[in-house]
Design an enzyme around this catalytic site. Sequence first.
Site, short mmCIF file in Angstrom:
data_model
loop_
_atom_site.label_atom_id
_atom_site.label_comp_id
_atom_site.label_asym_id
_atom_site.label_seq_id
_atom_site.Cartn_x
_atom_site.Cartn_y
_atom_site.Cartn_z
N HIS A 117 -1.31 0.94 7.18
CA HIS A 117 -1.64 1.29 5.66
C HIS A 117 -2.06 2.43 5.69
CE1 HIS A 117 -4.47 0.43 2.36
NE2 HIS A 117 -5.08 0.61 2.34
N ASN A 127 -8.18 4.91 -2.23
CA ASN A 127 -7.39 3.55 -1.78
C ASN A 127 -6.91 2.62 -3.01
OD1 ASN A 127 -6.90 1.13 0.02
ND2 ASN A 127 -8.87 1.46 1.09
N CYS A 180 0.78 -1.51 0.36
CA CYS A 180 0.08 -0.17 -0.17
C CYS A 180 0.71 1.31 -0.20
CB CYS A 180 -0.99 0.13 1.08
SG CYS A 180 -0.12 -0.10 3.31
#
Length: 448
Positions: free
Chosen positions: A364, A385, A70
């Site tokens: 994250h 995201n 991520c």
Amino acid sequence: MTKEITNDNIANYTADLAKHAGINIASRAAQQNGIYKASQNLQSKIDLDPTFSIEIDTGKPSDQKQSGRCWMFSALNTMRHPLQKEYKVKDFELSQNYTNFWDKFEKSNWFFENVIASAKQPLGDRKVSFLFATPQQDGGQWDMLCGLIEKYGIVPKSVYPETANATNSSALNDTLNTLLRKDGLVLRTMINEGKSEDEVEARKNEFLNDVFRVLVVSLGMPPKKFDFEYKDDEGNYHREAGITPKEFFAKYVGMNLEDHVSIINSPTADKPYHKVFSVEYLGNVVGGRQVRHLNLEIAEMKDLIIKQLQAGEVVWFGSNVGKDSERQLGLLDTNIYKRDELFDIDLSMSKADKLDSGESMMDHAMVITSVDLVEGKPTKWKIENSWGEKPGFKGYFVMSDAWFDAFVYQAVINKKFLSDDLKAEFVDGAKDPIQLLPWDPMGALAFK
């Protein structure tokens, strides 16, 4: 003095159940639907309508799939957005697999160097155990990606695409970590047997050769030069032959990485505000960029992020996405679940207590693209995201301002938005940052 749980204790606990109103309703709801569904609060969905007063259009979200990259995806997203606009290439992506290859190779060398440096310490030493627990993995932080780009540049995704081992990294990680642990023990033995520095270095290079081969087989050979071909959104054809990854970054991305500063919000007693911190053993490129964080109060962090958004620049940030989040709805809100009401218990903890107790830490990284300001104050934030288009609002999430307060820990800000005082504090502090222990929560890697 220790005391066991007695039958009288259990009888008292059982009798206490009758004092809690609605216990039978709560039991049926939780047992049939699960804790989160039974305690889900519809009001969060109403409050977090995806409408924003300041919004940057960033296009289609990327998808890291079954990997923990991520931090790479979100960082590369901040770099591709200006490129998409300037060169009129909608949904263009930079190669996450290219940075992935060099990250794993550099992390392997980082592990070996730290094993060599700590070889005289016993295997049971906490720091040595920390090293061997996870020699390398998918996770990382902003400064680590900058170190890779500064050394190796970057390429378009079309030139170095994803592979099965990039999108689902568990087998590659398991293979590499087994190899690194085995080789790390050999290096420790050589040092403790009195082998020369040249002998140890030669053996380490043999081990790195094996790592390189594993990565090439699994991820492909990274290009040294390539031809960059594309059609823009108006159908015009473009081609540049024989460009290197570093030349590509300089020409097509052009971001001055030194201008970007990592700021954190850690309200714990051991981290004074306006001080710069680094974390022992945290990094990837030996001799490259050091991870450095400037600790700020949460209001200062928000103010800087809003200034950057108002200037049309998105913001990389790190948070604890597993807390108070509804993935399919794409909602991040401290009121999304009312577990305290479901069980009639108190789950409240300060942000400092969450960090100190291990209840929360960054796991994250995503991108803030928008904010909704009401009377000058933020109420909710739009998040890009890297989980594809299925969850949330076609891959975008909405974060409440209360969730920001509770679970946002890190952001990357262009230095031009910092006050002169903050710039000076970062520059001075970065010369000799306060060293945190390897397991400090501010050393947590974004990996989801």
